[in-house]
Scaffold this active site. Structure first.
Site, PDB file in Angstrom:
ATOM      1  N   GLY A 199      73.217  34.036  53.328  1.00  0.00           N
ATOM      2  CA  GLY A 199      72.080  34.911  53.603  1.00  0.00           C
ATOM      3  C   GLY A 199      71.797  35.081  55.085  1.00  0.00           C
TER       4      GLY A 199
ATOM      5  N   ASP B 181      70.760  32.919  57.275  1.00  0.00           N
ATOM      6  CA  ASP B 181      71.321  31.821  58.067  1.00  0.00           C
ATOM      7  C   ASP B 181      72.784  32.081  58.404  1.00  0.00           C
ATOM      8  OD1 ASP B 181      71.173  29.340  59.379  1.00  0.00           O
ATOM      9  OD2 ASP B 181      71.665  28.219  57.569  1.00  0.00           O
TER      10      ASP B 181
END
Length: 167
Positions: free
Chosen positions: A31, A33
């Site tokens: 995602g 990150d």
């Protein structure tokens, strides 16, 4: 502090700081990150390892270089994982509050946020936006702009509808 909504890529924002929705280990992931670490390059991971050898607690924030991104800093927040039983909403608001506090410590004037914990961590987009807006409305923040960056048209519509209700 102005609150703006942008549909697009968080990692491409030309702001002083981008907020990363990180996991506790702060070593990259999926995602937001994963996108931040990919766009920032190895400098972001190296700085995470150096500054946060043990990671961060849920609800906390810390900063690193932004590496190859146009921003100067990444402010990493560890959002609560609803699926793992972290259902206390104050952990979610703490992410937004701590991110703004770190931005102020750095002297950042503009910051771009994702929808923290929305997605794989199980919080709805609405809950995430409302938590952000609650913290932004506390006032007293010494920043010019808090930008909420929504990935995709559906997310942007949700964010715009929530921001429109409170401004």
């Amino acid at each position: 502090m102005d609150v703006t909504v942008v549909e697009g890529d968080l990692t491409a924002q030309e702001v002083d700081a981008v907020v990363n929705a990180a996991n506790r280990r702060m070593r990259g992931g999926g995602g937001v990150d994963g996108a931040v670490h990919a766009a920032g390059g190895p400098e972001v991971l190296d700085d995470c390892r150096r500054r946060f050898p043990d990671g961060l607690a849920t609800g906390d924030a810390g900063w690193t270089t932004a590496g190859r991104m146009p921003a100067r800093w990444v402010v990493h927040v560890v959002g609560p994982d609803r699926h793992a039983g972290e259902t206390d909403r104050t952990l979610l608001t703490s992410c937004y509050r701590r991110a703004l506090e770190v931005c102020e410590e750095l002297g950042a004037r503009t910051v771009a946020f994702p929808l923290v914990s929305a997605g794989v961590y199980g919080w709805s987009r609405e809950e995430s936006v409302d938590a952000a807006l609650e913290v932004f409305a506390e006032g007293g923040w010494d920043l010019d702009e808090a930008r909420i960056v929504a990935y995709g048209r559906d997310a942007a519509q949700v964010v715009r509808s929530r921001v429109g209700r409170t401004t």
